[in-house]
Design a protein around this motif. Sequence first.
Motif, PDB file in Angstrom:
ATOM      1  N   GLN A   1      67.710  33.962 102.386  1.00 42.00           N
ATOM      2  CA  GLN A   1      67.933  32.527 103.361  1.00 42.00           C
ATOM      3  C   GLN A   1      68.252  32.148 101.519  1.00 42.00           C
ATOM      4  OE1 GLN A   1      66.435  31.396 107.122  1.00 42.00           O
ATOM      5  NE2 GLN A   1      68.301  33.285 107.538  1.00 42.00           N
ATOM      6  N   ALA A   2      66.611  31.447 101.581  1.00 44.40           N
ATOM      7  CA  ALA A   2      66.443  30.448 100.341  1.00 44.40           C
ATOM      8  C   ALA A   2      66.603  30.791  98.839  1.00 44.40           C
ATOM      9  CB  ALA A   2      65.357  30.111  99.735  1.00 44.40           C
ATOM     10  N   VAL A   3      66.752  32.467  98.394  1.00 48.02           N
ATOM     11  CA  VAL A   3      67.511  32.260  97.622  1.00 48.02           C
ATOM     12  C   VAL A   3      68.948  32.351  97.389  1.00 48.02           C
ATOM     13  CG1 VAL A   3      67.795  34.521  96.060  1.00 48.02           C
ATOM     14  CG2 VAL A   3      65.389  33.858  96.424  1.00 48.02           C
ATOM     15  N   ARG A   4      69.218  32.973  99.020  1.00 47.68           N
ATOM     16  CA  ARG A   4      71.185  33.125  98.394  1.00 47.68           C
ATOM     17  C   ARG A   4      71.645  31.894  98.799  1.00 47.68           C
ATOM     18  NH1 ARG A   4      71.093  38.322 102.484  1.00 47.68           N
ATOM     19  NH2 ARG A   4      71.064  39.972 101.103  1.00 47.68           N
ATOM     20  N   SER A   5      71.081  30.653  98.713  1.00 46.95           N
ATOM     21  CA  SER A   5      70.975  29.150  99.246  1.00 46.95           C
ATOM     22  C   SER A   5      71.590  28.559  98.107  1.00 46.95           C
ATOM     23  CB  SER A   5      70.439  28.382 100.316  1.00 46.95           C
ATOM     24  OG  SER A   5      69.490  28.265  99.522  1.00 46.95           O
ATOM     25  N   VAL A   6      70.779  29.418  96.654  1.00 50.67           N
ATOM     26  CA  VAL A   6      71.003  28.014  95.645  1.00 50.67           C
ATOM     27  C   VAL A   6      72.468  29.189  94.835  1.00 50.67           C
ATOM     28  CG1 VAL A   6      69.826  28.545  93.062  1.00 50.67           C
ATOM     29  CG2 VAL A   6      68.275  28.919  95.221  1.00 50.67           C
TER      30      VAL A   6
ATOM     31  N   PRO B   1      72.129  35.336  88.604  1.00 52.62           N
ATOM     32  CA  PRO B   1      70.729  36.478  88.374  1.00 52.62           C
ATOM     33  C   PRO B   1      70.135  35.578  87.509  1.00 52.62           C
ATOM     34  CG  PRO B   1      72.485  37.703  89.237  1.00 52.62           C
ATOM     35  CD  PRO B   1      73.017  36.054  88.943  1.00 52.62           C
ATOM     36  N   GLU B   2      70.670  35.632  86.570  1.00 51.59           N
ATOM     37  CA  GLU B   2      69.823  35.596  85.073  1.00 51.59           C
ATOM     38  C   GLU B   2      68.798  34.353  85.025  1.00 51.59           C
ATOM     39  OE1 GLU B   2      72.898  36.550  85.254  1.00 51.59           O
ATOM     40  OE2 GLU B   2      72.886  38.217  84.567  1.00 51.59           O
ATOM     41  N   GLU B   3      69.326  33.259  85.955  1.00 58.74           N
ATOM     42  CA  GLU B   3      69.124  31.715  86.342  1.00 58.74           C
ATOM     43  C   GLU B   3      67.753  31.580  87.350  1.00 58.74           C
ATOM     44  OE1 GLU B   3      73.072  28.990  85.105  1.00 58.74           O
ATOM     45  OE2 GLU B   3      72.976  29.670  86.836  1.00 58.74           O
ATOM     46  N   LEU B   4      68.315  32.440  88.015  1.00 59.07           N
ATOM     47  CA  LEU B   4      67.240  32.361  89.110  1.00 59.07           C
ATOM     48  C   LEU B   4      66.047  33.683  88.495  1.00 59.07           C
ATOM     49  CD1 LEU B   4      68.853  33.691  92.565  1.00 59.07           C
ATOM     50  CD2 LEU B   4      67.809  31.652  91.813  1.00 59.07           C
TER      51      LEU B   4
END
Length: 81
Positions: free
Chosen positions: A47-52, A56-59
């Motif tokens: 949920q935290a990752v999807r809220s950003v 994908p490259e930036e993550l």
Amino acid sequence: MRESRESKIDRLKGELIKAKEKASEWQARVRDIERQITEQENLTILQAVRSVAASPEELRDLLDLIRSAKEPPAMNLTKEE
């Protein structure tokens, strides 16, 4: 006298079997609770990752930055004279 000792041993063996069964049940319960905790932690991370709002490259770059911040600095092993 011998009969009472044998009955006591039989009773203790029965208690041991029951205790082992209970221990097995509790171990299974512990494993289930640990699995549930891991599942909930993973959902929280997702949920935290999807809220950003990032690609994908930036993550990946962000995670690399976090990892590098946690690594101890490289030590210079050569002596300065």
